[in-house]
Design a protein around this motif. Structure first.
Motif, PDB file in Angstrom:
ATOM      1  N   LEU A 151      57.441  61.722  33.916  1.00 39.88           N
ATOM      2  CA  LEU A 151      57.631  62.840  32.995  1.00 39.88           C
ATOM      3  C   LEU A 151      58.045  64.098  33.749  1.00 39.88           C
ATOM      4  N   LEU A 152      57.480  64.322  34.925  1.00 36.90           N
ATOM      5  CA  LEU A 152      57.869  65.482  35.725  1.00 36.90           C
ATOM      6  C   LEU A 152      59.351  65.411  36.082  1.00 36.90           C
ATOM      7  N   PHE A 153      59.825  64.238  36.440  1.00 40.09           N
ATOM      8  CA  PHE A 153      61.250  64.083  36.756  1.00 40.09           C
ATOM      9  C   PHE A 153      62.109  64.337  35.520  1.00 40.09           C
ATOM     10  N   ILE A 154      61.666  63.870  34.374  1.00 38.26           N
ATOM     11  CA  ILE A 154      62.404  64.108  33.127  1.00 38.26           C
ATOM     12  C   ILE A 154      62.473  65.604  32.827  1.00 38.26           C
ATOM     13  N   LYS A 188      41.793  66.824  47.189  1.00 38.18           N
ATOM     14  CA  LYS A 188      42.267  65.887  48.204  1.00 38.18           C
ATOM     15  C   LYS A 188      43.488  65.154  47.669  1.00 38.18           C
ATOM     16  N   ASP A 189      44.240  64.605  48.593  1.00 39.31           N
ATOM     17  CA  ASP A 189      45.428  63.847  48.212  1.00 39.31           C
ATOM     18  C   ASP A 189      45.025  62.398  47.964  1.00 39.31           C
ATOM     19  N   VAL A 190      44.963  62.027  46.695  1.00 47.62           N
ATOM     20  CA  VAL A 190      44.679  60.635  46.351  1.00 47.62           C
ATOM     21  C   VAL A 190      45.998  59.857  46.336  1.00 47.62           C
ATOM     22  N   VAL A 191      46.883  60.227  45.427  1.00 49.57           N
ATOM     23  CA  VAL A 191      48.225  59.617  45.397  1.00 49.57           C
ATOM     24  C   VAL A 191      49.277  60.687  45.107  1.00 49.57           C
ATOM     25  N   LEU A 192      48.936  61.947  45.356  1.00 46.31           N
ATOM     26  CA  LEU A 192      49.840  63.030  44.985  1.00 46.31           C
ATOM     27  C   LEU A 192      51.145  62.967  45.770  1.00 46.31           C
ATOM     28  N   ASN A 193      51.049  62.766  47.077  1.00 49.50           N
ATOM     29  CA  ASN A 193      52.270  62.670  47.877  1.00 49.50           C
ATOM     30  C   ASN A 193      53.089  61.435  47.504  1.00 49.50           C
ATOM     31  N   LYS A 194      52.397  60.389  47.090  1.00 48.60           N
ATOM     32  CA  LYS A 194      53.102  59.195  46.612  1.00 48.60           C
ATOM     33  C   LYS A 194      53.885  59.519  45.345  1.00 48.60           C
ATOM     34  N   SER A 195      53.292  60.319  44.477  1.00 46.95           N
ATOM     35  CA  SER A 195      53.983  60.732  43.255  1.00 46.95           C
ATOM     36  C   SER A 195      55.180  61.619  43.575  1.00 46.95           C
ATOM     37  N   PHE A 196      55.017  62.516  44.558  1.00 49.00           N
ATOM     38  CA  PHE A 196      56.135  63.373  44.961  1.00 49.00           C
ATOM     39  C   PHE A 196      57.269  62.537  45.549  1.00 49.00           C
ATOM     40  N   ALA A 197      56.905  61.534  46.347  1.00 43.98           N
ATOM     41  CA  ALA A 197      57.926  60.655  46.927  1.00 43.98           C
ATOM     42  C   ALA A 197      58.689  59.916  45.833  1.00 43.98           C
ATOM     43  N   ARG A 198      57.999  59.607  44.747  1.00 43.34           N
ATOM     44  CA  ARG A 198      58.655  58.912  43.636  1.00 43.34           C
ATOM     45  C   ARG A 198      59.731  59.794  43.002  1.00 43.34           C
ATOM     46  N   LEU A 199      59.490  61.098  42.941  1.00 45.56           N
ATOM     47  CA  LEU A 199      60.504  62.014  42.412  1.00 45.56           C
ATOM     48  C   LEU A 199      61.783  61.937  43.240  1.00 45.56           C
ATOM     49  N   THR A 200      61.610  61.928  44.557  1.00 44.70           N
ATOM     50  CA  THR A 200      62.769  61.824  45.448  1.00 44.70           C
ATOM     51  C   THR A 200      63.487  60.498  45.256  1.00 44.70           C
ATOM     52  N   ARG A 237      69.272  66.791  46.652  1.00 38.50           N
ATOM     53  CA  ARG A 237      68.791  67.613  47.778  1.00 38.50           C
ATOM     54  C   ARG A 237      67.782  68.646  47.295  1.00 38.50           C
ATOM     55  N   GLY A 238      68.043  69.218  46.118  1.00 38.10           N
ATOM     56  CA  GLY A 238      67.113  70.202  45.569  1.00 38.10           C
ATOM     57  C   GLY A 238      65.741  69.606  45.303  1.00 38.10           C
ATOM     58  N   ILE A 239      65.712  68.387  44.792  1.00 39.49           N
ATOM     59  CA  ILE A 239      64.431  67.728  44.531  1.00 39.49           C
ATOM     60  C   ILE A 239      63.735  67.360  45.833  1.00 39.49           C
ATOM     61  N   GLN A 240      64.492  66.921  46.826  1.00 41.70           N
ATOM     62  CA  GLN A 240      63.897  66.634  48.127  1.00 41.70           C
ATOM     63  C   GLN A 240      63.252  67.881  48.718  1.00 41.70           C
ATOM     64  N   ASP A 241      63.944  69.005  48.641  1.00 42.02           N
ATOM     65  CA  ASP A 241      63.393  70.267  49.153  1.00 42.02           C
ATOM     66  C   ASP A 241      62.138  70.673  48.378  1.00 42.02           C
ATOM     67  N   MET A 242      62.175  70.492  47.068  1.00 45.12           N
ATOM     68  CA  MET A 242      61.021  70.838  46.247  1.00 45.12           C
ATOM     69  C   MET A 242      59.814  69.979  46.619  1.00 45.12           C
ATOM     70  N   CYS A 243      60.034  68.690  46.799  1.00 43.35           N
ATOM     71  CA  CYS A 243      58.935  67.789  47.152  1.00 43.35           C
ATOM     72  C   CYS A 243      58.385  68.101  48.541  1.00 43.35           C
ATOM     73  N   PHE A 244      59.248  68.519  49.450  1.00 44.03           N
ATOM     74  CA  PHE A 244      58.777  68.940  50.772  1.00 44.03           C
ATOM     75  C   PHE A 244      57.877  70.167  50.636  1.00 44.03           C
ATOM     76  N   THR A 245      58.261  71.090  49.753  1.00 48.75           N
ATOM     77  CA  THR A 245      57.430  72.271  49.500  1.00 48.75           C
ATOM     78  C   THR A 245      56.092  71.868  48.901  1.00 48.75           C
ATOM     79  N   PHE A 246      56.116  70.941  47.943  1.00 49.39           N
ATOM     80  CA  PHE A 246      54.874  70.439  47.351  1.00 49.39           C
ATOM     81  C   PHE A 246      53.943  69.896  48.436  1.00 49.39           C
ATOM     82  N   THR A 247      54.502  69.051  49.296  1.00 49.50           N
ATOM     83  CA  THR A 247      53.701  68.416  50.346  1.00 49.50           C
ATOM     84  C   THR A 247      53.128  69.455  51.299  1.00 49.50           C
ATOM     85  N   SER A 248      53.931  70.447  51.648  1.00 49.61           N
ATOM     86  CA  SER A 248      53.472  71.497  52.566  1.00 49.61           C
ATOM     87  C   SER A 248      52.352  72.320  51.942  1.00 49.61           C
TER      88      SER A 248
END
Length: 267
Positions: A151-154, A188-200, A237-248
Motif C-alpha cells: 500500500l505504501l508503494f501504491i 526495534k527493527d522487526v521487519v521494517l528494513n525488509k519492508s523498505f527493501a520491498r519498496l525498492t 532512484r528516488g525510491i531507493q534514496d527514500m528507503c536509504f533515508t528510512f533505514t538511516s
C-alpha cells in the motif's frame, strides 16, 4: 468507532433482532463453556462485526463520494475526517489475517478514489494513514507487512501520478517514521528494513519491465519507450534514496535512544 468493534455490541444487535446480523452471526452467538472454544467464537464474532463495519463504510463512501471529494481541507470535511479515523482505528487494532486482507483492499480502493484529497488537500489524512502503515510494515506477520509495504508503494505511485512527484508521501513518511521511533512506538527493527527493501524491489521491477506505465497522467508514456525509461529510472532512484533515508533514520534514532538510556542507567 471502537465500541462498534466489540463482540458485546454484536451480541446486542443480534439480540435486538436485526435480520442481517441474525443471519450472519447464527451459530457463533451462543457462549461456549470451553475456554478455547469461547476464544475462537469471540474471534470469529469480531471478524464478522468488523467486516460488517467495513462494508457499511464502503457503502457510505460510494454513496457520498462526490461530497467527500469536494472539500480538500480537514476543517471543512468532517465526514472524511471520520472515515480516515475509522480506517486508522481498524488498522490500529489487532486483526485476523482474513480481515487484514479485506481492510487493505478497502484502503487501496480509498486511495485510488481520493487522490486529490490525499495529495493536494490541506489536511493530515495521509500522515494519519502512513503512521499505521509504517507500524504494520514492522509487524512480523507476512500478511500484514507485505500488505502495508505494498500500500505504501501504491501511495507513492499515486502521489507521483497526481502531482508529478511523490514528495508529499516521502516527506510525511520520513517525519512520521522519525516520530514513531522517538516516541518508541517503533522501538526495534522487526521487519521494517525488509519492508523498505520491498519498496525498492517494486520500483526496480517496474523500471525493468516498463509494463505498467502509470506514474504519470496525460502524457505519451504508454507509447514513448524513451520517455518511460527516463521517468521510471528517476522514479526508481528516488525510491531507493527514500528507503536509504528510512533505514538511516531508523538506525541512527534507535542508536541515539539506546545511548541515552545507557547513560541514564549509569547516573
Amino acid at each position: 468507532t471502537k465500541t462498534l468493534l466489540t463482540p458485546e455490541v454484536a451480541l446486542f444487535i443480534n439480540k435486538v433482532g436485526t435480520e442481517e446480523m441474525t443471519s450472519i452471526l447464527r451459530g457463533i452467538s451462543k457462549k461456549e463453556d470451553n475456554d478455547a472454544a469461547e476464544d475462537k467464537r469471540l474471534r470469529l464474532l469480531t471478524v464478522e462485526v468488523n467486516t460488517i463495519v467495513l462494508n457499511v463504510l464502503e457503502d457510505f463512501i460510494s454513496d457520498f463520494r462526490r461530497d467527500l471529494q469536494r472539500n480538500l481541507s480537514s476543517n471543512s470535511n468532517p465526514l472524511m475526517s471520520g472515515i480516515v479515523a475509522l480506517f486508522c482505528t481498524l488498522m490500529g487494532t489487532r486483526q485476523s489475517q482474513q480481515f487484514v486482507h479485506l481492510l487493505y483492499a478497502s484502503l487501496r480502493s480509498f486511495a485510488y478514489k481520493f487522490v486529490d484529497v490525499l495529495f493536494k488537500g490541506d489536511n493530515t489524512y495521509l500522515s494519519q494513514i502512513l503512521q499505521e502503515i509504517l507500524i504494520h510494515c514492522n509487524r512480523p506477520e507476512p500478511d500484514i507487512h507485505i500488505e502495508a509495504s505494498t500500500l505504501l508503494f501504491i501511495l507513492i505511485k499515486l502521489n507521483q501520478r497526481t502531482t508529478g512527484s511523490f514528495g508529499r508521501t516521502k516527506i510525511q513518511a520520513i517525519t512520521t517514521l522519525s516520530n514513531l521511533v522517538q516516541s518508541k512506538k517503533i522501538d526495534k527493527d522487526v521487519v521494517l528494513n525488509k519492508s523498505f527493501a520491498r519498496l525498492t524491489e517494486y520500483a526496480l521491477h517496474a523500471y525493468s519491465t516498463l509494463y505498467y506505465r502509470d506514474i504519470e497522467s496525460g502524457s505519451d508514456l504508454t507509447v514513448d519507450d524513451e520517455l518511460a525509461h527516463s521517468l521510471y529510472s528517476s522514479f526508481a532512484r528516488g525510491i531507493q534514496d527514500m528507503c536509504f533515508t528510512f533505514t538511516s533514520i531508523l538506525r541512527d534514532t534507535l542508536r541515539v535512544i539506546e545511548m541515552a538510556e545507557t547513560a541514564d542507567s549509569h547516573m
